[in-house]
Design an enzyme around this catalytic site. Sequence first.
Site, PDB file in Angstrom:
ATOM      1  N   GLU A 119    -120.577 -10.576  22.013  1.00 40.98           N
ATOM      2  CA  GLU A 119    -119.552 -11.185  21.170  1.00 40.98           C
ATOM      3  C   GLU A 119    -118.405 -11.741  22.008  1.00 40.98           C
ATOM      4  OE1 GLU A 119    -119.611  -8.906  16.966  1.00 40.98           O
ATOM      5  OE2 GLU A 119    -119.346  -7.585  18.680  1.00 40.98           O
ATOM      6  N   GLU A 139    -126.452  -3.899  16.964  1.00 37.08           N
ATOM      7  CA  GLU A 139    -125.665  -3.026  16.090  1.00 37.08           C
ATOM      8  C   GLU A 139    -126.460  -2.490  14.903  1.00 37.08           C
ATOM      9  OE1 GLU A 139    -122.516  -5.425  18.258  1.00 37.08           O
ATOM     10  OE2 GLU A 139    -124.553  -5.717  17.528  1.00 37.08           O
TER      11      GLU A 139
END
Length: 265
Positions: A119, A139
């Site tokens: 990210e 995730e």
Amino acid sequence: MTADVVYEKTGHVARITLDRPAALNAMTLAMHEQLCDIWDDFEHDNDMWVAVLSGTGDRSFSVGQDLKELEWRTREGLASTSTFGSRGKPGWPRLTERFHLAKPVVARVNGYALGGGFELALACDVIVAAEHAEFGLPEARIGLIAGAGGVFRLTRQAPLRVALGHLMTGRRLSAARAYELGLVNSVVPAEELDTCVDGWVEDILRCAPLAVRAVKEAALTSVDLPMEQAFATRYVWEEQRMHSDDAKEGPRSFVEKRAPRWQAR
């Protein structure tokens, strides 16, 4: 700064290095607080024209959130439930939410860029990766979500179906595949990584810094706008560039057949 984040300034270049190689440069809350101060300094120091974000070692750029710290905080009742963004948490606004940062940021990816590490890279403007680098948002495999912008940025920067496939499975991307998808600007052997990064930085520094900021701001602001509205929108950094000394220096240096002397004003 503590040893967990190294911040160095050389000329017009800020180098920001995540420095926890034993933990694959996983990020703690304390590191996010340090990074917030660093990004503030970079943004407001007019002598800093470009930043390079990297991780120590050849194994990892960053594997994102320190899950050991998260588990401990959860067990001790210190962790609050979270969803998208970091507002109200240490280090806000993090790079992933500095939507108005107009200065260019180059990600130097040497190894894993997973979870929050990916990210972070996606929030940069140029990504240079070593051939052995791997990218991924795992995730969902541990009951979390790519809440630092991964869900939003990957679906904008890669084909939607491809992005969803990786988001919903946690599958990784090789550096070569990331390059094929346009997620990475350059992929080179590890021993050539620094040379390639320096080449990108040098090319950016050859350009007028206010022009670079105006380009970034206009491109990112207008990307989802209808063309007519994009033309009609007013951009803060373009207003500054248009009336700057650098806007006069560029044509003048061309006529005088010399290298321009940029001042960022």
